[in-house]
Design a protein around this motif. Structure first.
Motif, mmCIF file in Angstrom:
data_model
loop_
_atom_site.group_PDB
_atom_site.id
_atom_site.type_symbol
_atom_site.label_atom_id
_atom_site.label_comp_id
_atom_site.label_asym_id
_atom_site.label_seq_id
_atom_site.Cartn_x
_atom_site.Cartn_y
_atom_site.Cartn_z
ATOM 1 N N ALA A 96 -7.810 24.700 44.028
ATOM 2 C CA ALA A 96 -6.565 24.037 43.654
ATOM 3 C C ALA A 96 -6.049 23.225 44.842
ATOM 4 O O ALA A 96 -5.862 23.765 45.937
ATOM 5 C CB ALA A 96 -5.527 25.058 43.216
ATOM 6 N N SER A 97 -5.830 21.937 44.626
ATOM 7 C CA SER A 97 -5.343 21.083 45.712
ATOM 8 C C SER A 97 -3.947 20.536 45.455
ATOM 9 O O SER A 97 -3.293 20.058 46.376
ATOM 10 C CB SER A 97 -6.311 19.910 45.928
ATOM 11 O OG SER A 97 -6.448 19.137 44.737
ATOM 12 N N ALA A 98 -3.473 20.597 44.216
ATOM 13 C CA ALA A 98 -2.131 20.096 43.903
ATOM 14 C C ALA A 98 -1.621 20.758 42.637
ATOM 15 O O ALA A 98 -2.396 21.053 41.718
ATOM 16 C CB ALA A 98 -2.144 18.579 43.731
ATOM 17 N N VAL A 99 -0.315 20.994 42.604
ATOM 18 C CA VAL A 99 0.353 21.539 41.423
ATOM 19 C C VAL A 99 1.608 20.714 41.182
ATOM 20 O O VAL A 99 2.468 20.619 42.063
ATOM 21 C CB VAL A 99 0.735 23.023 41.609
ATOM 22 C CG1 VAL A 99 1.444 23.555 40.362
ATOM 23 C CG2 VAL A 99 -0.482 23.867 41.922
ATOM 24 N N GLU A 100 1.722 20.124 40.012
ATOM 25 C CA GLU A 100 2.872 19.288 39.687
ATOM 26 C C GLU A 100 3.517 19.785 38.402
ATOM 27 O O GLU A 100 2.837 20.028 37.407
ATOM 28 C CB GLU A 100 2.446 17.827 39.529
ATOM 29 C CG GLU A 100 1.852 17.225 40.803
ATOM 30 C CD GLU A 100 1.406 15.788 40.601
ATOM 31 O OE1 GLU A 100 1.665 15.238 39.506
ATOM 32 O OE2 GLU A 100 0.791 15.227 41.522
ATOM 33 N N ILE A 101 4.848 19.916 38.433
ATOM 34 C CA ILE A 101 5.595 20.409 37.283
ATOM 35 C C ILE A 101 6.426 19.262 36.724
ATOM 36 O O ILE A 101 7.317 18.733 37.401
ATOM 37 C CB ILE A 101 6.512 21.579 37.673
ATOM 38 C CG1 ILE A 101 5.706 22.667 38.401
ATOM 39 C CG2 ILE A 101 7.196 22.153 36.442
ATOM 40 C CD1 ILE A 101 6.566 23.745 39.017
ATOM 41 N N ALA A 102 6.128 18.871 35.496
ATOM 42 C CA ALA A 102 6.891 17.797 34.854
ATOM 43 C C ALA A 102 8.172 18.376 34.272
ATOM 44 O O ALA A 102 8.217 19.524 33.817
ATOM 45 C CB ALA A 102 6.056 17.142 33.756
ATOM 46 N N GLU A 145 -10.409 20.704 42.868
ATOM 47 C CA GLU A 145 -11.528 20.051 43.544
ATOM 48 C C GLU A 145 -12.783 20.901 43.358
ATOM 49 O O GLU A 145 -12.735 22.139 43.451
ATOM 50 C CB GLU A 145 -11.239 19.908 45.041
ATOM 51 C CG GLU A 145 -9.913 19.231 45.371
ATOM 52 C CD GLU A 145 -9.922 17.742 45.069
ATOM 53 O OE1 GLU A 145 -11.027 17.186 44.903
ATOM 54 O OE2 GLU A 145 -8.833 17.146 44.979
ATOM 55 N N HIS A 146 -13.906 20.237 43.089
ATOM 56 C CA HIS A 146 -15.167 20.946 42.937
ATOM 57 C C HIS A 146 -16.305 20.045 43.382
ATOM 58 O O HIS A 146 -16.099 18.872 43.737
ATOM 59 C CB HIS A 146 -15.348 21.406 41.494
ATOM 60 C CG HIS A 146 -15.133 20.329 40.474
ATOM 61 N ND1 HIS A 146 -16.115 19.440 40.096
ATOM 62 C CD2 HIS A 146 -14.027 20.000 39.760
ATOM 63 C CE1 HIS A 146 -15.630 18.620 39.179
ATOM 64 N NE2 HIS A 146 -14.366 18.923 38.962
ATOM 65 N N ALA A 147 -17.501 20.591 43.381
ATOM 66 C CA ALA A 147 -18.653 19.858 43.913
ATOM 67 C C ALA A 147 -18.886 18.555 43.169
ATOM 68 O O ALA A 147 -19.373 17.576 43.739
ATOM 69 C CB ALA A 147 -19.908 20.739 43.836
ATOM 70 N N GLY A 148 -18.510 18.501 41.902
ATOM 71 C CA GLY A 148 -18.738 17.298 41.116
ATOM 72 C C GLY A 148 -17.601 16.302 41.150
ATOM 73 O O GLY A 148 -17.678 15.259 40.497
ATOM 74 N N GLY A 149 -16.528 16.637 41.883
ATOM 75 C CA GLY A 149 -15.401 15.715 41.978
ATOM 76 C C GLY A 149 -14.081 16.420 41.785
ATOM 77 O O GLY A 149 -13.819 17.462 42.389
ATOM 78 N N THR A 150 -13.232 15.880 40.921
ATOM 79 C CA THR A 150 -11.882 16.390 40.707
ATOM 80 C C THR A 150 -11.610 16.528 39.212
ATOM 81 O O THR A 150 -11.984 15.663 38.422
ATOM 82 C CB THR A 150 -10.844 15.449 41.330
ATOM 83 O OG1 THR A 150 -11.092 15.350 42.742
ATOM 84 C CG2 THR A 150 -9.433 15.974 41.116
ATOM 85 N N SER A 151 -10.952 17.612 38.839
ATOM 86 C CA SER A 151 -10.536 17.826 37.455
ATOM 87 C C SER A 151 -9.061 18.193 37.442
ATOM 88 O O SER A 151 -8.520 18.711 38.428
ATOM 89 C CB SER A 151 -11.341 18.949 36.798
ATOM 90 O OG SER A 151 -12.715 18.638 36.746
ATOM 91 N N VAL A 152 -8.406 17.949 36.328
ATOM 92 C CA VAL A 152 -7.004 18.309 36.147
ATOM 93 C C VAL A 152 -6.886 19.179 34.899
ATOM 94 O O VAL A 152 -7.382 18.816 33.827
ATOM 95 C CB VAL A 152 -6.103 17.073 36.016
ATOM 96 C CG1 VAL A 152 -4.656 17.495 35.716
ATOM 97 C CG2 VAL A 152 -6.157 16.234 37.283
ATOM 98 N N VAL A 153 -6.247 20.329 35.048
ATOM 99 C CA VAL A 153 -5.955 21.202 33.923
ATOM 100 C C VAL A 153 -4.448 21.246 33.745
ATOM 101 O O VAL A 153 -3.704 21.498 34.705
ATOM 102 C CB VAL A 153 -6.493 22.632 34.149
ATOM 103 C CG1 VAL A 153 -6.082 23.545 32.991
ATOM 104 C CG2 VAL A 153 -8.006 22.623 34.292
ATOM 105 N N ARG A 154 -3.993 20.985 32.531
ATOM 106 C CA ARG A 154 -2.570 21.053 32.216
ATOM 107 C C ARG A 154 -2.292 22.380 31.517
ATOM 108 O O ARG A 154 -2.996 22.760 30.588
ATOM 109 C CB ARG A 154 -2.146 19.869 31.355
ATOM 110 C CG ARG A 154 -2.373 18.543 32.060
ATOM 111 C CD ARG A 154 -1.819 17.365 31.284
ATOM 112 N NE ARG A 154 -2.054 16.130 32.008
ATOM 113 C CZ ARG A 154 -1.297 15.666 32.990
ATOM 114 N NH1 ARG A 154 -0.213 16.357 33.347
ATOM 115 N NH2 ARG A 154 -1.586 14.545 33.614
#
Length: 636
Positions: A166-172, A187-196
Motif C-alpha cells: 500500500a502506497s497511498a490511501v485516499e478518502i473521498a 504497488e506490485h511487480a507488475g505496476g500499480t493497482s487501485v482498489v476502492r
C-alpha cells in the motif's frame, strides 16, 4: 459442530459449501471491496477469518510479502486468545501441537557466589479456574496457517493476495464519496493497482502506510533496552530448559520459552548497553554473539547451540496512537469512520510479556463483528465508533503494563531506585509475575459502559459474569444428548449476539414463572428476535437464545421446552436441539461457580466478541429491547 442441516453432504464437515459469491483463488485483485485489509499478520488474518463468515461481504486481504510467514516472530498464545480461537473451531488444533506453559521458574544470583545463579522459586503459570483454556506456545506462522485454512474452508473462500504494498490511501467525501469512498493504491511487480473499498483496515505493522495516510502517529519513548531473540536447538545442563524460566543474573537477564515439538526453545537475551554498544551500532550482533551472552547469564550452566531456526535483535519501546480510526475526536458526532488501524500499526511494545500478538488479534476480533453488522445492515453505523474507544484504552493499559514489566525483567529486576532494588533482591519479581497473571492471560480487559456495554446495575444477579468483561465459560451438560460441554463454546465467530437465560428455581415448571413468560415473549412478534432477524435468516442469526436450567438433566423432558428454545432451522425446518443446558453433576454447579441468583435467575447478554454486554432480571424484557434498539437495526 452442527452440520447436515439442509441435507446430508459427505466429506469434511469443516469445509463449507462454497457460496455463489465465493472468491476464486485463481482470480486477480478485484477493483472494489467491502473491506480491504492491508496486512496478513495476526490482526489482519483474524479480521479476515471473522469476515469470512459472511459470504455476502466482499473481503480483500493484501500483504507486501511474497507469501505466507514461515518462521519466527511472536509465539505466546494467552488463555483469552485460545478462547477466541475456539469460536473459529481452532482451539483443539492449537492445543494438540503447542507447548503448554504449566509452571514458571525464577533464577537469581547465588547469595554465596553472585557470579552464579540459583533457582529461587517455581509458580503455577495460570491460576486455577480463570479459564478452561491453557497458556500455549505456538509459532506465529502456524497460527496464521490455521487462520488461512479456516478462511479457505469458509463459504466465502477468502484468499490473501501477496506481493502488494500500500502506497497511498485516499478518502473521498461529500458528493464524491460514492459506494466505495476509500481508494488504496497498491504497488506490485507488475505496476500499480487501485482498489476502492467501503472500509479499509491497516494491519500493516509498526511502519504502517495506512496509519500515515490518515495522519496518525505512534507516540512514545524507547526504554534504551535491547534484546536478542534466538529460536534454537540446544544441548544444555540447565535443568529448567523445558520450563518457562526467568533468569536475572549479574551478567544480564534471560527469558527462556520452551517451544512446541519437545526440542526447540526460544531465548530472549538482554544485551546490556555498555558491553554491546559498538556491536549494536555497527549491526554486528550475530547468533554466536547472542549464544555467548546467554551463556554468561546462565553461568555456571551452559547451552550449546546445535541449530538456529530464527533470530532477531530489537529495541524495547512503547508507542501508541491517540486514536485507531480516521475520524478526528472533534468530528465524532458528525462523521463515521472509514479507515481503521489495528495491531502494531497502532501500538508497539516489548515481546517479553507475550502480549503483542494476543492484543493485536483481540483488536481485530473487536472490529470484525462490528464491520459485519454494519455491512449486513443489522447494526447501526455508529457502532464503528466503539472500536477505537474500546481498543485504544486497552492499548494504553498495555503500554503502562509493558513499561513496568520490561523494567522489572531487566537485570537486577529493573531496579531504578534503592527501594526497588531491595525489593528485587528479596525475590519479589515472582510475586509480581503471579499478581499479574490475569492480565498476561488476557482476562482482565473491562470495557466501559457504552451503546454496547451496560452499566452493571443488576450485576448482583450474576456476580461471575462481570459486565464489560469476557464471558467466563463454565461446565454444563447439554440437555438433549447429556453431553458435558463448556457453555462458552456455544459461541461461534459468526456475528451473533448470545442471550443466556439462567432460569429461576421454578424454571420451566410454571407457565406463570418469569422464565416461561420471558421465553413466551421472545417467541412473540414483539420480541427482539422478531424485530431484528431479517426475513429468510435463521432464527438465531442475530440473537442466539440459550437457556440454563437448575434441574438435573435426566429429570427434564426436552419436548416440553418453549418453542424459542427449540427453534426450527434450515430448508426442512428441523428443530435445533442444542439450545438448553443443565448443571454438570460431575463438576461444580454453574449457578454456584458464577454466582447466579438461584431464586430470581437472570439474563446474560453477550456480544459477538464474547464480552458481557448486560446482566438483566428475567422480567426485564423491555429493558433488553431498549438496549438492543440502541445497537441493532430493525430488519427490513
Amino acid at each position: 459442530m452442527q452440520f447436515h442441516l439442509d441435507g446430508y453432504r459427505p466429506g469434511d464437515p469443516s469445509v463449507q459449501e462454497a457460496h455463489p459469491a465465493a472468491q476464486d483463488p485463481d482470480a486477480g485483485l478485484p477493483d472494489t471491496a467491502d473491506v480491504l485489509i492491508v496486512g496478513c499478520g495476526p490482526a489482519g488474518l483474524v479480521l479476515a477469518a471473522q469476515l469470512a463468515a459472511f459470504p455476502g461481504i466482499r473481503t480483500v486481504v493484501v500483504d507486501r510479502k511474497d507469501g505466507p510467514l514461515q518462521v519466527g516472530q511472536a509465539d505466546g498464545v494467552a488463555c483469552r486468545t485460545v478462547e477466541m480461537f475456539e469460536a473459529f473451531g481452532l482451539a483443539e488444533r492449537l492445543k494438540e501441537e503447542a507447548y503448554q506453559v504449566n509452571e514458571v521458574s525464577f533464577w537469581r544470583p547465588d547469595p554465596a557466589d553472585r557470579s552464579a545463579i540459583v533457582r529461587t522459586g517455581r509458580i503455577q503459570d495460570v491460576e486455577d479456574g480463570i479459564s478452561e483454556m491453557p497458556h500455549l506456545i505456538v509459532n506465529q506462522a502456524r497460527m496464521l496457517d490455521h487462520l488461512r485454512e479456516h478462511m479457505a474452508r469458509s463459504a466465502a473462500r477468502v484468499v490473501p493476495h501477496y506481493g502488494l504494498t500500500a502506497s497511498a490511501v485516499e478518502i473521498a467525501g461529500g458528493a464524491d464519496a460514492g459506494e466505495h469512498p476509500v481508494a488504496v493504491t497498491l504497488e506490485h511487480a507488475g505496476g500499480t493497482s487501485v482498489v476502492r473499498a467501503k472500509y479499509v483496515v491497516g494491519c500493516d505493522g509498526a511502519r504502517s502506510a495506512v496509519r500515515k495516510a490518515i495522519g496518525r502517529r505512534l507516540e512514545g519513548d524507547a526504554l534504551n533496552q535491547t534484546w536478542g531473540v534466538l529460536d534454537v536447538l540446544v544441548e544444555t545442563d540447565f535443568p529448567d530448559i523445558r520450563l518457562k524460566s526467568v533468569v536475572q543474573s549479574e551478567a544480564g537477564a534471560l527469558l527462556i520459552i520452551p517451544r512446541e515439538g519437545g526440542y526447540l526453545v526460544r531465548l530472549y537475551i538482554e544485551l546490556e548497553a555498555e558491553r554491546y554498544r559498538d556491536l549494536l551500532r555497527e549491526r554486528a550482533v550475530t547468533p554466536e554473539v547472542l549464544a555467548a551472552a546467554a551463556n554468561r547469564i546462565l553461568s555456571p550452566y551452559r547451552v550449546e547451540v546445535k541449530d538456529v531456526g530464527w533470530w532477531t535483535v530489537y529495541e524495547v519501546g512503547q508507542r501508541l496512537c491517540a486514536k485507531f480510526d480516521d475520524v478526528p475526536p472533534e468530528e465524532t458526532a458528525d462523521r463515521l469512520p472509514r479507515v481503521f488501524i489495528a495491531g502494531d500499526a497502532c501500538h508497539t511494545h516489548s515481546a517479553k510479556a507475550g502480549q503483542g500478538m494476543n492484543v493485536s488479534m483481540a483488536d481485530a476480533f473487536n472490529l470484525g463483528w462490528k464491520l459485519a453488522g454494519v455491512l449486513t445492515g443489522s447494526a447501526a453505523p455508529e457502532l464503528l465508533h466503539t472500536y477505537s474507544a474500546e481498543r485504544q484504552t486497552v492499548a494504553q493499559d498495555l503500554i503502562d503494563f509493558d513499561r513496568d514489566f520490561a523494567s522489572r525483567m531487566a537485570a537486577g529486576g529493573g531496579a531504578t531506585t534503592a527501594a526497588s532494588k531491595a525489593e528485587a533482591e528479596r525475590g519479589r519479581f515472582a510475586d509480581y509475575f503471579r499478581d499479574q497473571g490475569r492480565y498476561t492471560a488476557g482476562l482482565s480487559v473491562r470495557y466501559e459502559p457504552s451503546m454496547i456495554t451496560g452499566t452493571g446495575e443488576h450485576q448482583h444477579l450474576a456476580k461471575g459474569f462481570s459486565t464489560g468483561m469476557r464471558f467466563h465459560s463454565a461446565p454444563v451438560v447439554r440437555l438433549a444428548d447429556a453431553r458435558p460441554v463448556q457453555l462458552g463454546h456455544a459461541a461461534r465467530a459468526d456475528g451473533a449476539w448470545r442471550l443466556y437465560l439462567f432460569a429461576d428455581r421454578v424454571g420451566d415448571r410454571s407457565a406463570d414463572g418469569s422464565f416461561r413468560r420471558l421465553c413466551d415473549h421472545l417467541a412473540s412478534a414483539a420480541s427482539p428476535l422478531a424485530r431484528f432477524t431479517p426475513a429468510g435468516a435463521e432464527p438465531d442469526a442475530v440473537l442466539d437464545v440459550r437457556a440454563i436450567l437448575q434441574q438435573p438433566h435426566h429429570t427434564l423432558d426436552p419436548t416440553t421446552l418453549p418453542p424459542v428454545l427449540r427453534p426450527r432451522k434450515g430448508r426442512f425446518a428441523l428443530v435445533d436441539h442444542e439450545k438448553v443446558f443443565c448443571p454438570d453433576p460431575r463438576q461444580a454447579d454453574i449457578f454456584d461457580l458464577r454466582g447466579i441468583d438461584r431464586d430470581r435467575g437472570c439474563m446474560v447478554l453477550v456480544r459477538p466478541d464474547q464480552y458481557v454486554a448486560h446482566v438483566l432480571p428475567l422480567d426485564a424484557a423491555a429493558q433488553l429491547s431498549d438496549f438492543l434498539d440502541g445497537v441493532l437495526r430493525t430488519a427490513g
